[in-house]
Design a protein around this motif. Structure first.
Motif, short mmCIF file in Angstrom:
data_model
loop_
_atom_site.label_atom_id
_atom_site.label_comp_id
_atom_site.label_asym_id
_atom_site.label_seq_id
_atom_site.Cartn_x
_atom_site.Cartn_y
_atom_site.Cartn_z
N LYS A 166 9.48 -4.48 -0.83
CA LYS A 166 8.04 -4.26 -0.92
C LYS A 166 7.33 -5.38 -0.16
CE LYS A 166 3.85 -4.97 -2.90
NZ LYS A 166 3.12 -6.16 -3.34
N PHE A 167 6.41 -4.99 0.71
CA PHE A 167 5.59 -5.94 1.44
C PHE A 167 4.15 -5.79 0.96
CE2 PHE A 167 9.22 -5.26 4.22
CZ PHE A 167 9.53 -6.55 4.62
N GLY A 168 3.56 -6.89 0.52
CA GLY A 168 2.18 -6.87 0.04
C GLY A 168 1.20 -6.95 1.20
N GLY A 169 -0.08 -6.85 0.86
CA GLY A 169 -1.13 -6.83 1.88
C GLY A 169 -1.12 -8.04 2.79
N ALA A 170 -0.85 -9.23 2.23
CA ALA A 170 -0.85 -10.44 3.04
C ALA A 170 0.31 -10.44 4.04
CB ALA A 170 -0.78 -11.67 2.13
N SER A 171 1.37 -9.71 3.72
CA SER A 171 2.55 -9.68 4.60
C SER A 171 2.43 -8.68 5.75
CB SER A 171 3.81 -9.35 3.80
OG SER A 171 3.98 -10.27 2.76
N VAL A 172 1.34 -7.91 5.75
CA VAL A 172 1.12 -6.95 6.85
C VAL A 172 -0.33 -7.03 7.34
CG1 VAL A 172 2.93 -5.29 6.17
CG2 VAL A 172 0.65 -5.05 5.20
N SER A 173 -0.95 -8.24 7.16
CA SER A 173 -2.40 -8.32 7.39
C SER A 173 -2.81 -8.30 8.86
CB SER A 173 -2.96 -9.58 6.72
OG SER A 173 -2.29 -10.72 7.23
N ASN A 174 -1.87 -8.56 9.78
CA ASN A 174 -2.22 -8.45 11.20
C ASN A 174 -0.95 -8.18 12.01
OD1 ASN A 174 -0.84 -10.91 11.72
ND2 ASN A 174 -2.66 -12.04 11.09
N TRP A 197 8.61 -9.16 -0.84
CA TRP A 197 8.36 -10.19 0.18
C TRP A 197 6.92 -10.65 0.06
CZ3 TRP A 197 12.31 -11.92 3.25
CH2 TRP A 197 13.49 -11.16 3.24
N LYS A 198 6.76 -11.95 -0.05
CA LYS A 198 5.42 -12.52 -0.19
C LYS A 198 5.22 -13.59 0.86
CE LYS A 198 4.42 -11.86 -5.09
NZ LYS A 198 3.05 -11.38 -4.93
N ASP A 199 3.96 -13.99 1.07
CA ASP A 199 3.75 -15.06 2.04
C ASP A 199 3.76 -16.43 1.37
OD1 ASP A 199 1.35 -14.82 0.76
OD2 ASP A 199 0.12 -15.02 2.56
N VAL A 200 4.40 -16.51 0.22
CA VAL A 200 4.69 -17.81 -0.40
C VAL A 200 6.21 -17.88 -0.56
CG1 VAL A 200 2.52 -17.98 -1.61
CG2 VAL A 200 4.43 -16.83 -2.72
N LYS A 201 6.74 -19.08 -0.81
CA LYS A 201 8.19 -19.24 -0.79
C LYS A 201 8.89 -18.66 -2.02
CE LYS A 201 8.84 -23.30 2.11
NZ LYS A 201 8.73 -24.74 1.86
N GLY A 202 8.19 -18.56 -3.12
CA GLY A 202 8.84 -18.06 -4.31
C GLY A 202 7.93 -18.20 -5.51
N VAL A 203 8.52 -18.04 -6.70
CA VAL A 203 7.76 -18.12 -7.94
C VAL A 203 7.64 -19.59 -8.34
CG1 VAL A 203 7.73 -17.47 -10.37
CG2 VAL A 203 8.58 -15.86 -8.65
N ARG A 206 4.96 -7.85 13.00
CA ARG A 206 6.15 -8.19 13.79
C ARG A 206 7.18 -8.90 12.93
NH1 ARG A 206 3.17 -10.18 19.10
NH2 ARG A 206 2.89 -8.11 20.01
N ASN A 207 6.68 -9.74 12.04
CA ASN A 207 7.58 -10.45 11.14
C ASN A 207 8.34 -9.49 10.22
OD1 ASN A 207 8.58 -13.02 10.38
ND2 ASN A 207 7.41 -12.86 8.47
N VAL A 208 7.65 -8.43 9.79
CA VAL A 208 8.34 -7.40 9.00
C VAL A 208 9.50 -6.83 9.81
CG1 VAL A 208 8.09 -5.10 7.95
CG2 VAL A 208 6.30 -6.82 7.62
N GLY A 209 9.25 -6.62 11.11
CA GLY A 209 10.32 -6.14 12.00
C GLY A 209 11.51 -7.10 12.02
N PHE A 210 11.22 -8.41 12.13
CA PHE A 210 12.32 -9.40 12.12
C PHE A 210 13.12 -9.32 10.83
CE2 PHE A 210 9.54 -12.01 15.11
CZ PHE A 210 10.36 -11.79 16.21
N ILE A 211 12.39 -9.22 9.73
CA ILE A 211 13.07 -9.19 8.43
C ILE A 211 13.97 -7.96 8.35
CG2 ILE A 211 12.71 -8.86 5.94
CD1 ILE A 211 10.18 -10.64 6.24
#
Ligand code: ASP
Ligand code: MG
Length: 280
Positions: free
Chosen positions: A5-13, A224-230, A18-23
């Motif tokens: 799951k990719f949240g809004g911040a992970s697909v914001s631009n 997947w989040k734009d922070v490192k973890g919990v 592109r980073n989603v593609g790398f992952i």
């Protein structure tokens, strides 16, 4: 089978996309269900469109919607060449549906219109990501989750008909994985038996992803989040906040209950019921 799951911040631009593609490229030949939120603050922007429409300010609603359109078109231009025109066709269908509604006068309740308008955020974001992955050679199938997630008509906080939805997943989603490894779909939205779009409550995409994990018997769900973890505290407020490497289901539920913005509370049950690990 994995669920991502990719949240809004992970697909914001386009750079994030592109980073989603790398992952995704890191998991070749894995079967993956990818659940995605609306880009960045799109849901908030669409809420404003709904407010203007419901207040009878048609021109303002159209204007605000135009801004949402342009923003998506701008990002798509950076990502796509051969897949740009097919994406535009798909976009135009979503745009037309909303604009057609905005030209009307509101005669039903606010929550109904909210769901018909706001659901477009997830339809647009998933369409862009799917087109981009195809563009870079990652074969995938885009899926309209409204054909799968059946809900009641409690707009803005719809309840999913779990039995019906499981049946759709068995009959309509599982066979798609015989043709492709990657299916891309929307979090947060569903559909009534009268073909009306519904939403599951703000931040509901985690819950959608957890239901997919449960119903597809996934080996795990990765958010997947734009922070490192919990973390054990909000790092913006507590300089000594620390990462937590592992939590059990009850501890996560407790943290969410006491207000941690880590994970949507409804998300844990479907995972716990099938003992599916959640990776952040
Ligand atoms: N896009 C929706 C929201 O912003 C759902 C989600 O992101 O989980 O609330
Ligand atoms: Mg979100």
């Amino acid at each position: 089978m994995k669920v991502f799951k990719f949240g809004g911040a992970s697909v914001s631009n386009y750079e994030k996309i592109r980073n989603v593609g790398f992952i995704v490229q890191h998991f070749p030949s894995e079967k993956m269900m990818i659940v995605i939120s609306a880009m960045g603050k799109t849901t908030n922007a669409l809420e404003k469109v709904t407010d203007a429409f419901f207040a009878g300010k048609k021109e303002e609603a159209l204007q605000l919607f135009r801004a949402v359109k342009l923003q998506h078109l701008d990002e798509a231009k950076f990502l796509l060449v051969t897949h740009f025109n097919p994406l535009m066709e798909q976009f135009n269908n979503f745009f037309t549906e909303v604009e057609w509604l905005l030209h009307d006068k509101p005669v039903r309740e606010y929550d109904y219109y909210y769901d018909q308008i706001v659901c477009v955020g997830e339809l647009l974001s998933t369409s862009i990501v799917s087109a981009y992955l195809n563009e870079i050679g990652i074969n995938n199938q885009w899926l309209d989750v409204r054909d799968i997630f059946r809900t009641d008509d409690n707009f803005r906080d719809a309840t999913i008909d779990l039995a019906f939805t499981q049946q759709q997943i068995d009959e309509q989603v599982k066979p798609v994985f015989n043709r492709t490894n990657i299916v891309i779909t929307q979090g947060f939205i569903g559909c009534t038996d009268e073909n009306e779009s519904t939403t599951l409550g703000r931040e509901g995409s985690d819950y959608s992803a957890a239901l997919f994990a449960n119903m597809l018997d996934a080996e795990h769900l990765t958010i997947w989040k734009d922070v490192k973890g919990v973390m054990n505290a909000d790092p913006k407020e507590f300089a000594d906040a620390q990462y937590i490497s592992e939590l059990n289901y009850d501890e996560v539920i407790e943290m969410a209950y006491y207000g941690a913005q880590v994970i949507h509370p409804k998300t844990i049950k479907p995972l716990q019921n099938k003992n599916i690990p959640l990776i952040v």
